[in-house]
Enzyme design. Structure first.
Site, PDB file in Angstrom:
ATOM      1  N   CYS A   1      38.921  43.989  37.749  1.00  0.00           N
ATOM      2  CA  CYS A   1      40.397  44.190  38.129  1.00  0.00           C
ATOM      3  C   CYS A   1      41.287  44.270  36.905  1.00  0.00           C
ATOM      4  O   CYS A   1      41.563  43.142  36.481  1.00  0.00           O
ATOM      5  CB  CYS A   1      40.758  43.301  39.451  1.00  0.00           C
TER       6      CYS A   1
ATOM      7  N   CYS B   1      47.711  48.723  39.364  1.00  0.00           N
ATOM      8  CA  CYS B   1      46.453  48.604  39.118  1.00  0.00           C
ATOM      9  C   CYS B   1      45.985  48.908  37.714  1.00  0.00           C
ATOM     10  O   CYS B   1      46.158  49.886  37.145  1.00  0.00           O
ATOM     11  CB  CYS B   1      45.421  49.813  40.001  1.00  0.00           C
TER      12      CYS B   1
END
Length: 328
Positions: free
Chosen positions: A228, A77
């Site tokens: 993201c 991530c």
């Protein structure tokens, strides 16, 4: 059980950090998933896109595990690792560190502020693969770069890559962004489908001007998010492959949560991407619960980082105005 959390965000992509270095919590895999599903629930008093477990490592300064709001685990991530980078660097009182992730050990370091008085960290995004087997993507070709997937859309050209999270990216204009095409495609490829057995992050990207792009991402296991990190990194690379930007130069990447900066290195036929952006703390708090009634957890001693919120709001407002002026 009693645990301490730090709520943080990278580009508005928010997480709850649980520190297993300072506190030797003992969680089973099922308990990690249950914590994520319960504490990340937006209808609860906390709410987040995911949980970042910061753990001891045998091969790096710390280990990061990422659990999405639906309880699934992500291999990486980009926004989350920036938050972990700040947490670990401050915990160890260092400017640079190595973070172990599921697929690679990644370098992170404190960086010049992307905006005045906003803690900023650079994180390495790698490895990068265009091999469809690495996503996985079930098509006949070994790569998919600027090609149509007729079963998804008859007009859009898609590029698929893993960084190492799997991403499906297409360049679009404002008219497509304003339609429901992205939501329709994203829900399909993250449900039962013939192409992506494990699902995929789907990003629609618009070129704002030379050196600037806008990215909107439907994140696997989460849905539409403010940003993201790995998607913004992958989207920067796709914009370069399409000739809109250049390697070895900074690209400003705007999103619904603000902006980051990416830099694509290309050497020996390998790509590595620097993701540079905020790591903003929202609050710290104590959480207590019983496992059989975890949904009734209690939050106490919540302490907000108000000055950080004020500064990040300024960045968001400037980023939003820039996108409105350039998105066509």
């Amino acid at each position: 059980m009693n645990i301490k959390i730090t709520k943080c965000h990278g580009s508005g992509n928010d997480f709850l950090i649980i520190d297993e270095i300072s506190d030797a919590y003992q969680f089973t895999e099922d308990e990690r998933a249950e914590i994520a599903k319960t504490l990340c629930n937006r209808a609860s008093s906390l709410g987040a896109d995911g949980i970042l477990f910061v753990m001891p490592s045998q091969v790096a300064d710390a280990r990061m595990r990422v659990f999405n709001a639906d309880g699934s685990e992500a291999s990486m991530c980009g926004n989350g690792i920036r938050c972990v980078a700040r947490y670990v660097c401050e915990l160890l009182q260092v400017e640079e560190a190595m973070i172990e992730t599921m697929k690679a050990n990644l370098e992170v370091k404190n960086e010049t502020d992307i905006y005045p008085d906003i803690p900023t960290y650079l994180v390495e995004i790698s490895p990068v693969s265009f091999q469809t087997k690495d996503l996985p993507l079930e098509v006949e070709s070994t790569t998919l770069i600027n090609e149509k997937i007729p079963g998804l859309n008859k007009d859009l050209l898609f590029t698929a890559l893993a960084v190492p999270n799997s991403h499906l990216i297409t360049l679009v204009d404002k008219a497509v962004l304003d339609s429901d095409i992205q939501e329709t495609i994203s829900k399909y490829v993250n449900g039962p489908n013939e192409y992506f057995p494990d699902g995929v992050n789907v990003s629609f990207v618009s070129i704002l001007e030379k050196g600037s792009i806008y990215v909107r991402t439907y994140e696997r296991g989460v849905g539409f998010t403010n940003a993201c990190g790995t998607a913004m990194s992958a989207s920067t690379l796709v914009s370069i492959l399409n000739g809109f930007n250049e390697k070895n130069t900074y690209v400003d990447v705007y999103n619904n949560g603000g902006k980051v900066r990416c830099y694509v290195h290309h050497q020996n036929d390998q790509y590595r991407i620097d993701l540079i952006g905020n790591a903003t703390y929202v609050y710290r708090a104590d959480v207590s619960f019983e496992w059989d009634t975890i949904e009734n957890y209690a939050v106490t001693n919540k302490i907000y980082f108000e000055e950080e919120a004020v500064q990040y709001k300024k960045l968001q407002q400037e980023a939003k105005q820039y996108v409105e002026n350039h998105l066509k």
